[in-house]
Write a protein that holds these residues in place. Sequence first.
Motif, PDB file in Angstrom:
ATOM      1  N   SER A  20       0.042  67.756  18.302  1.00  0.00           N
ATOM      2  CA  SER A  20       1.425  67.691  18.760  1.00  0.00           C
ATOM      3  C   SER A  20       1.477  67.516  20.285  1.00  0.00           C
ATOM      4  O   SER A  20       2.256  66.719  20.804  1.00  0.00           O
ATOM      5  CB  SER A  20       2.171  68.957  18.354  1.00  0.00           C
ATOM      6  OG  SER A  20       3.460  68.965  18.890  1.00  0.00           O
ATOM      7  N   GLY A  21       0.633  68.234  20.994  1.00  0.00           N
ATOM      8  CA  GLY A  21       0.583  68.105  22.448  1.00  0.00           C
ATOM      9  C   GLY A  21       0.131  66.727  22.892  1.00  0.00           C
ATOM     10  O   GLY A  21       0.670  66.159  23.845  1.00  0.00           O
ATOM     11  N   VAL A  26       1.570  61.357  25.104  1.00  0.00           N
ATOM     12  CA  VAL A  26       1.598  59.896  24.971  1.00  0.00           C
ATOM     13  C   VAL A  26       3.038  59.397  24.998  1.00  0.00           C
ATOM     14  O   VAL A  26       3.348  58.411  25.670  1.00  0.00           O
ATOM     15  CB  VAL A  26       0.872  59.448  23.683  1.00  0.00           C
ATOM     16  CG1 VAL A  26       1.130  57.989  23.379  1.00  0.00           C
ATOM     17  CG2 VAL A  26      -0.619  59.707  23.800  1.00  0.00           C
ATOM     18  N   TYR A  27       3.923  60.066  24.316  1.00  0.00           N
ATOM     19  CA  TYR A  27       5.336  59.677  24.288  1.00  0.00           C
ATOM     20  C   TYR A  27       5.959  59.789  25.677  1.00  0.00           C
ATOM     21  O   TYR A  27       6.755  58.953  26.088  1.00  0.00           O
ATOM     22  CB  TYR A  27       6.101  60.541  23.287  1.00  0.00           C
ATOM     23  CG  TYR A  27       7.551  60.170  23.167  1.00  0.00           C
ATOM     24  CD1 TYR A  27       7.936  59.021  22.499  1.00  0.00           C
ATOM     25  CD2 TYR A  27       8.544  60.958  23.735  1.00  0.00           C
ATOM     26  CE1 TYR A  27       9.270  58.667  22.382  1.00  0.00           C
ATOM     27  CE2 TYR A  27       9.880  60.610  23.630  1.00  0.00           C
ATOM     28  CZ  TYR A  27      10.232  59.462  22.947  1.00  0.00           C
ATOM     29  OH  TYR A  27      11.557  59.118  22.852  1.00  0.00           O
ATOM     30  N   ALA A  33       3.379  53.537  31.214  1.00  0.00           N
ATOM     31  CA  ALA A  33       2.452  52.531  30.710  1.00  0.00           C
ATOM     32  C   ALA A  33       3.123  51.162  30.624  1.00  0.00           C
ATOM     33  O   ALA A  33       2.493  50.140  30.913  1.00  0.00           O
ATOM     34  CB  ALA A  33       1.919  52.955  29.341  1.00  0.00           C
ATOM     35  N   MET A  34       4.392  51.125  30.251  1.00  0.00           N
ATOM     36  CA  MET A  34       5.103  49.854  30.177  1.00  0.00           C
ATOM     37  C   MET A  34       5.305  49.264  31.571  1.00  0.00           C
ATOM     38  O   MET A  34       5.203  48.046  31.756  1.00  0.00           O
ATOM     39  CB  MET A  34       6.431  50.035  29.451  1.00  0.00           C
ATOM     40  CG  MET A  34       6.250  50.347  27.979  1.00  0.00           C
ATOM     41  SD  MET A  34       7.789  50.626  27.119  1.00  0.00           S
ATOM     42  CE  MET A  34       8.398  48.973  27.014  1.00  0.00           C
ATOM     43  N   GLN A  35       5.560  50.098  32.570  1.00  0.00           N
ATOM     44  CA  GLN A  35       5.684  49.606  33.939  1.00  0.00           C
ATOM     45  C   GLN A  35       4.351  49.052  34.435  1.00  0.00           C
ATOM     46  O   GLN A  35       4.315  48.026  35.118  1.00  0.00           O
ATOM     47  CB  GLN A  35       6.159  50.716  34.869  1.00  0.00           C
ATOM     48  CG  GLN A  35       7.617  51.047  34.733  1.00  0.00           C
ATOM     49  CD  GLN A  35       8.035  52.167  35.661  1.00  0.00           C
ATOM     50  OE1 GLN A  35       7.197  52.872  36.219  1.00  0.00           O
ATOM     51  NE2 GLN A  35       9.337  52.337  35.817  1.00  0.00           N
ATOM     52  N   LEU A  36       3.255  49.716  34.108  1.00  0.00           N
ATOM     53  CA  LEU A  36       1.938  49.222  34.507  1.00  0.00           C
ATOM     54  C   LEU A  36       1.625  47.900  33.825  1.00  0.00           C
ATOM     55  O   LEU A  36       1.017  47.006  34.430  1.00  0.00           O
ATOM     56  CB  LEU A  36       0.862  50.256  34.178  1.00  0.00           C
ATOM     57  CG  LEU A  36       0.837  51.481  35.082  1.00  0.00           C
ATOM     58  CD1 LEU A  36      -0.191  52.480  34.563  1.00  0.00           C
ATOM     59  CD2 LEU A  36       0.516  51.086  36.504  1.00  0.00           C
ATOM     60  N   ASN A  37       2.034  47.748  32.567  1.00  0.00           N
ATOM     61  CA  ASN A  37       1.820  46.493  31.857  1.00  0.00           C
ATOM     62  C   ASN A  37       2.613  45.369  32.515  1.00  0.00           C
ATOM     63  O   ASN A  37       2.110  44.256  32.676  1.00  0.00           O
ATOM     64  CB  ASN A  37       2.228  46.649  30.389  1.00  0.00           C
ATOM     65  CG  ASN A  37       1.874  45.451  29.564  1.00  0.00           C
ATOM     66  OD1 ASN A  37       1.029  44.654  29.951  1.00  0.00           O
ATOM     67  ND2 ASN A  37       2.510  45.305  28.423  1.00  0.00           N
TER      68      ASN A  37
END
Length: 77
Positions: A20-21, A26-27, A33-37
């Motif tokens: 769960s942690g 990740v969430y 992560a989307m900004q880095l992509n």
Amino acid sequence: MAVFIEILSLLWQGFCQTLSGIFDAVYALLPTAMQLNKLASYFTPMGMVALYLGVPTVLITILFGIIKRAMKRTKER
């Protein structure tokens, strides 16, 4: 026997809380992560041209595709 079941129960709870942690972390990191992509997409040749011109990368990709097709058709004639 009850002690064995209690130990298994505690191990299972610990495993579930760990998973769960991990999923929560990740969430929470998905926007970063989307900004880095998105930032990594600028480090292509077409991305650099788009960044220099101030237009979306997709527009430059489509423009290069049209130019390639036009060049190919002129060579066929």
